[in-house]
Design a protein around this motif. Structure first.
Motif, PDB file in Angstrom:
ATOM      1  N   ASP A 182       0.850  -1.188   0.000  1.00  0.00           N
ATOM      2  CA  ASP A 182       0.000   0.000   0.000  1.00  0.00           C
ATOM      3  C   ASP A 182       0.886   1.239   0.000  1.00  0.00           C
ATOM      4  O   ASP A 182       2.058   1.173   0.374  1.00  0.00           O
ATOM      5  N   SER A 191       3.487  -0.863   3.827  1.00  0.00           N
ATOM      6  CA  SER A 191       2.918   0.440   3.516  1.00  0.00           C
ATOM      7  C   SER A 191       4.094   1.399   3.329  1.00  0.00           C
ATOM      8  O   SER A 191       4.771   1.754   4.289  1.00  0.00           O
ATOM      9  N   GLY A 251      -2.269  -1.673  -3.312  1.00  0.00           N
ATOM     10  CA  GLY A 251      -3.356  -0.745  -3.034  1.00  0.00           C
ATOM     11  C   GLY A 251      -4.694  -1.415  -2.807  1.00  0.00           C
ATOM     12  O   GLY A 251      -4.861  -2.619  -2.984  1.00  0.00           O
ATOM     13  N   HIS A 252      -5.653  -0.594  -2.427  1.00  0.00           N
ATOM     14  CA  HIS A 252      -6.980  -1.112  -2.076  1.00  0.00           C
ATOM     15  C   HIS A 252      -7.747  -1.641  -3.282  1.00  0.00           C
ATOM     16  O   HIS A 252      -8.604  -2.499  -3.153  1.00  0.00           O
TER      17      HIS A 252
END
Length: 154
Positions: free
Chosen positions: A35, A69, A144-145
């Motif tokens: 992320d 992240s 990523g989401h």
């Protein structure tokens, strides 16, 4: 650094090849998720990603997620219950510390590649490959989401 600049197609392929190599000779499964930002506790986010990637659905519950992240420099390594009962109590933390140190002394990609290899060595010892073994989870890197599938409403 935007995660898209870090996880280029070349880097994605290198990590996916490392996952494939790490899973040779083992029934265990490894996934990597990256992320840009982690909006919550890193362990909460890693657990959420683990569930969204269906890592808890392996037959022997032996999946391992390496979560990073990039922008806020958070990371976690979590294993499913089948592997957690077999690894030493400090294994995930010491492996995570090694990965974070590699991020500082080398770079994120090297840290991810070395960590995939180290986790692969560990799961080979704990979950040797079985006859008729199948790759239960994709070896793809998710970023990523938008790479996390949405669950269907019941």
């Amino acid at each position: 650094m935007a995660v898209e600049h870090l996880i280029t197609e070349d880097v994605r392929l290198r990590i996916e090849e490392a996952i494939q190599a790490a899973e040779l000779g083992t029934a265990g499964e490894i996934r990597v998720h990256v992320d840009s930002l982690c909006p919550e506790s890193v362990l909460d986010r890693a657990s959420y990603v683990f569930e969204k990637l269906d890592m808890h659905l392996t037959e022997a519950r032996n999946g391992v997620l390496i979560y990073v992240s990039v922008d806020d420099r958070k990371a976690a390594i979590i294993g499913d219950v089948g592997i957690n009962v077999l690894v030493e109590q400090d294994y995930w933390n010491s492996t995570l510390q090694h990965m974070l140190n590699t991020f500082k002394t080398k770079d994120v990609v090297t840290g991810l590649l070395e960590t995939v290899d180290a986790v692969g060595q560990k799961i080979k010892a704990l979950f040797p490959i079985l006859p008729n073994d199948q790759n239960e989870l994709p070896n793809t890197v998710t970023v990523g989401h938008h790479h996390l599938k949405k669950k269907k409403k019941q």
